[in-house]
Design a protein around this motif. Sequence first.
Motif, mmCIF file in Angstrom:
data_model
loop_
_atom_site.group_PDB
_atom_site.id
_atom_site.type_symbol
_atom_site.label_atom_id
_atom_site.label_comp_id
_atom_site.label_asym_id
_atom_site.label_seq_id
_atom_site.Cartn_x
_atom_site.Cartn_y
_atom_site.Cartn_z
ATOM 1 N N GLN A 1 0.823 -1.212 0.000
ATOM 2 C CA GLN A 1 0.000 0.000 0.000
ATOM 3 C C GLN A 1 0.853 1.256 0.000
ATOM 4 O O GLN A 1 0.586 2.200 -0.752
ATOM 5 C CB GLN A 1 -0.908 -0.010 1.241
ATOM 6 N N GLY A 2 1.887 1.257 0.825
ATOM 7 C CA GLY A 2 2.753 2.429 0.915
ATOM 8 C C GLY A 2 3.480 2.699 -0.394
ATOM 9 O O GLY A 2 3.525 3.837 -0.880
ATOM 10 N N VAL A 3 4.006 1.646 -0.991
ATOM 11 C CA VAL A 3 4.787 1.832 -2.216
ATOM 12 C C VAL A 3 3.867 2.225 -3.374
ATOM 13 O O VAL A 3 4.199 3.110 -4.164
ATOM 14 C CB VAL A 3 5.619 0.568 -2.550
ATOM 15 N N ILE A 4 2.682 1.601 -3.455
ATOM 16 C CA ILE A 4 1.755 1.954 -4.532
ATOM 17 C C ILE A 4 1.317 3.419 -4.387
ATOM 18 O O ILE A 4 1.198 4.150 -5.372
ATOM 19 C CB ILE A 4 0.513 1.035 -4.515
ATOM 20 N N LEU A 5 1.119 3.829 -3.160
ATOM 21 C CA LEU A 5 0.757 5.221 -2.909
ATOM 22 C C LEU A 5 1.841 6.144 -3.475
ATOM 23 O O LEU A 5 1.558 7.112 -4.176
ATOM 24 C CB LEU A 5 0.610 5.425 -1.396
ATOM 25 N N LEU A 6 3.070 5.785 -3.200
ATOM 26 C CA LEU A 6 4.202 6.571 -3.693
ATOM 27 C C LEU A 6 4.231 6.577 -5.225
ATOM 28 O O LEU A 6 4.403 7.626 -5.853
ATOM 29 C CB LEU A 6 5.505 5.984 -3.142
ATOM 30 N N VAL A 7 4.041 5.400 -5.806
ATOM 31 C CA VAL A 7 4.078 5.310 -7.266
ATOM 32 C C VAL A 7 2.941 6.159 -7.864
ATOM 33 O O VAL A 7 3.142 6.873 -8.851
ATOM 34 C CB VAL A 7 3.973 3.830 -7.718
ATOM 35 N N ALA A 8 1.767 6.104 -7.227
ATOM 36 C CA ALA A 8 0.647 6.912 -7.714
ATOM 37 C C ALA A 8 1.001 8.394 -7.676
ATOM 38 O O ALA A 8 0.740 9.140 -8.631
ATOM 39 C CB ALA A 8 -0.587 6.635 -6.862
ATOM 40 N N VAL A 9 1.619 8.826 -6.586
ATOM 41 C CA VAL A 9 2.016 10.230 -6.461
ATOM 42 C C VAL A 9 2.998 10.592 -7.573
ATOM 43 O O VAL A 9 2.854 11.625 -8.246
ATOM 44 C CB VAL A 9 2.631 10.489 -5.064
ATOM 45 N N ILE A 10 3.969 9.701 -7.801
ATOM 46 C CA ILE A 10 4.976 9.983 -8.833
ATOM 47 C C ILE A 10 4.304 10.122 -10.205
ATOM 48 O O ILE A 10 4.589 11.053 -10.960
ATOM 49 C CB ILE A 10 6.045 8.862 -8.872
ATOM 50 N N PHE A 11 3.388 9.209 -10.500
ATOM 51 C CA PHE A 11 2.729 9.241 -11.804
ATOM 52 C C PHE A 11 1.917 10.510 -12.007
ATOM 53 O O PHE A 11 2.005 11.169 -13.040
ATOM 54 C CB PHE A 11 1.817 8.028 -11.957
ATOM 55 N N VAL A 12 1.134 10.836 -11.018
ATOM 56 C CA VAL A 12 0.271 12.004 -11.137
ATOM 57 C C VAL A 12 1.120 13.268 -11.304
ATOM 58 O O VAL A 12 0.863 14.098 -12.183
ATOM 59 C CB VAL A 12 -0.643 12.089 -9.890
ATOM 60 N N LEU A 13 2.172 13.375 -10.504
ATOM 61 C CA LEU A 13 3.030 14.551 -10.603
ATOM 62 C C LEU A 13 3.762 14.581 -11.947
ATOM 63 O O LEU A 13 3.887 15.634 -12.569
ATOM 64 C CB LEU A 13 4.039 14.580 -9.448
ATOM 65 N N ALA A 14 4.216 13.421 -12.408
ATOM 66 C CA ALA A 14 4.951 13.379 -13.674
ATOM 67 C C ALA A 14 4.056 13.851 -14.816
ATOM 68 O O ALA A 14 4.484 14.610 -15.686
ATOM 69 C CB ALA A 14 5.450 11.963 -13.942
ATOM 70 N N ASN A 15 2.790 13.446 -14.774
ATOM 71 C CA ASN A 15 1.876 13.872 -15.832
ATOM 72 C C ASN A 15 1.626 15.371 -15.783
ATOM 73 O O ASN A 15 1.515 16.036 -16.808
ATOM 74 C CB ASN A 15 0.562 13.101 -15.739
ATOM 75 N N LEU A 16 1.564 15.896 -14.575
ATOM 76 C CA LEU A 16 1.387 17.333 -14.405
ATOM 77 C C LEU A 16 2.606 18.066 -14.975
ATOM 78 O O LEU A 16 2.466 19.051 -15.712
ATOM 79 C CB LEU A 16 1.208 17.634 -12.910
#
Lengths: 315, 540
Positions: A284-299
């Motif tokens: 859960q923790g790592v997926i949360l991090l990956v989600a944050v990275i993806f969303v920010l990268a797209n921004l």
Amino acid sequence: MTQYVLRRLIHSVFIIWGCATLVFFLLRLIPGDPVIQMLGPEYTPEAAEALRRKLGLDEPLQVQYVRWFGNILRGDLGGSIASGETVTGAIATGLPKTLSLAALSFLIAIVIAVPAGVAAALKRNTIVDYAASVVAFVGVSMPSFWFGIILILVFAVWLGWLPATGYAELTDDGFVEWLRRLILPSLAIGAGYAAILMRFVRAGLLEVLGSDYVRTARAKGARERTVIVRHALRNALIPVVTIAGIQLALLLSGAVVVETVFSIRGIGRILVGAIFDRDYPMVQGVILLVAVIFVLANLVVDIVYTFLDPRIHYG
Amino acid sequence: MTTVDWSVLSGPRVSRRTLIGLAAATGAVGFAGRLAATAAAPRAVLGTIQDQPKQGGTLRLGFGISQIPTLDPAQETTGIVAGELLGNLFSSLVQFDEQLGLKPDLAETWQVSEDGLHYTFTLREGLTFHNGDTLTSEDVRYTYERTSNPDFASPHANKLAFITDVATPDERTVAITLGTPYAPFLSTACSRGPGRALTPVPRRPIEEMGDQQFGLTPVGSGPFMLVPETANTGGEGFEMIAFEGWYGGRPLLDKIVVQIIPEPSSRLSALEAGDVDMLDIVPPTGSAQLAQNPDLTLVDAPGTNWWGVSFNRARAPWDNPDARMAVAKAVDRQALIDTAFFGLGVPSVGPIAPAFGWAYVPPEEVETPQAFDLAAAKALAERAGLTGAKSSLLASEDDRPHQVLRNILAEIGLDLTIDKVQTATYFERRDAGDYDTMITGSVVDADPDDGHFNFFHSEGPWNTYGYVSEEADRLIEATREATDPTERAKLFRELQTLLQAEVPFAFLFHQPDQTAFHTDVQGYVPIPEMRYLETVWLDR
């Protein structure tokens, strides 16, 4: 622009929350019990029950969810149930490795893809173009773990030039050692990535080279070099940036496999290990991090457009 | 049953010699002869031991695991971590010799009463933990209380369930009383490495840092101590340095760096490329490759494991003994070992593993109804309606033996599909009895009890395939209460004969415990499934 970024950030919070919640419940739907996995050969029903109680896994799902989510809001990602470390601790040690690997892979990909793509576009339908296409085709088709193993065999086992496994800390072991350890895994990931980017650079440049403003620039008597670099390439890079952003996933998924082959305990290997162990808090923790990275990268990708093409505005 | 004196298990040594003497005295002449013969057999060449050992240097050990969840003996559940890493960080009351006999570790001697209920250990003088705290009988009692505390939920608590009292009459004496005789007690609960339940741990650091942290930065009493700055954080590995205060004197190496390399092919490359000096275990698929490399030494010890096909009796056709026997007789074990493991392994006739020399009988000396006989297998398959039948084989990671078995069983007309799942699912389905057949077995056992009770007793935790036999239960219980090793060995062999006939498993193979290192690594003493490294030195 500020308003746009703010709005996107608020959207992002919801996307990340949705993602985290989905992962929380999906994880518990897939078969496999973390307690049985942890006990392995020492499994007895009594030991399993005692451990389940100790880890709080005997509580109803909604109770576990609320507790977990409350902890996240306080910035506490919890502790791994498979090992003694905290999820934050694991991420803090793993993230720099994955970022180093991703950055170097990206650099390698760009260094290969842009000149090769430009050359292929300018020397269209010549031997240079065909050669680049073949190399790109091989690069895309080659699984990174397989390429990684080949690199290890050639450069570590046969030639003995580079180490086969492990990671060196930039701060403790110095730049040279850090690079020596990272070059093979980065090449393993970067090669496939370069192949994809190169095809887009070539296609983008070919399209732009046929456009009116390039013809105009040439008609004005601009030097060919200026036409290519100032006028053509800059516009050709817009789709490339999009692809580069989307393909961040490729870098991360490449890291998952390549980190295992090269025994680097970055985010990818932590995640895979945690999934195999059904280490719920860690996944859960790592997926949360990956989600944050993806969303920010797209921004970031969306914002970079405005610099590449002044016509793009976000109101 | 002859009454024999339990006190033969008393130490400072429980040796082969005792066993041979006992065997001869009780008339088991064949057994005594075999023990003598195996003792005389040539052993693996371990470099030039006559060279003067050199002190110093760092050994880099490539370790094949995805992560090490904890280094706290009471919480640790992976056999290879226990035998190969914990055994270096922690001494225990007793330790294993090369034949898996027992010899002194922290306990200088021990006495076992004739009725098998009272174990009295005398600790060495002047023992300390790595942090300098003295190690006394009180620490053993603390360890007992900690491991058996239900709130602590140690997976090894069950190994202490037989204990009714732990007394400490003085600083060096530990008197343990069992409620009922339990023959595997010393090996499974008190030994250096596998005996995690009673491996002494210090109270003060545990109370200061907590159980969780103790698993990352443990404080033991073994020849090597963990460097706290390199604390084990799961997947990274850690460093150990020589413990000057070890009772046996400072070990020869200065330091051991444990490098976790989960991927088998990367582990092989790391050894060949010189990234590491030694591998914990050679992946069977890489053995032949390493054997060709003149810079490497491969060492085999007999394995403590057995593997076989289990049949879920709750599902047709496996409730039919003919169907099970047909499978057992259809498998040419040597061919399976050659194809699946490149020849690395020994055909198995039952669950007594080769490392337990006191009980093991080589396959060529055993007559078993499960022996390979394709014609008989086909006839049985025909009779049991196996020809043309479909079934599945539950599998997790390693595919090779499954593929090979599938092809072999196609010969008798059985259509076996491989039901491949992730390990977590695999264990869950195994424990729930949700499978037709599977290749499974017992690994890294400290005593044959592990590989018998768990699988063949009606209350064994892994007996999820519905094997219930009063006779098997009786024999297993008898091995636990058996009066002496010779008697125990006899009971295990009797049980093996029963299991061969009733086919809860088609027994397939035993794997050797193989390790590999660079030729400049010297002094390694192979003890099955252990890696006691205090004698190792580097010829550099």
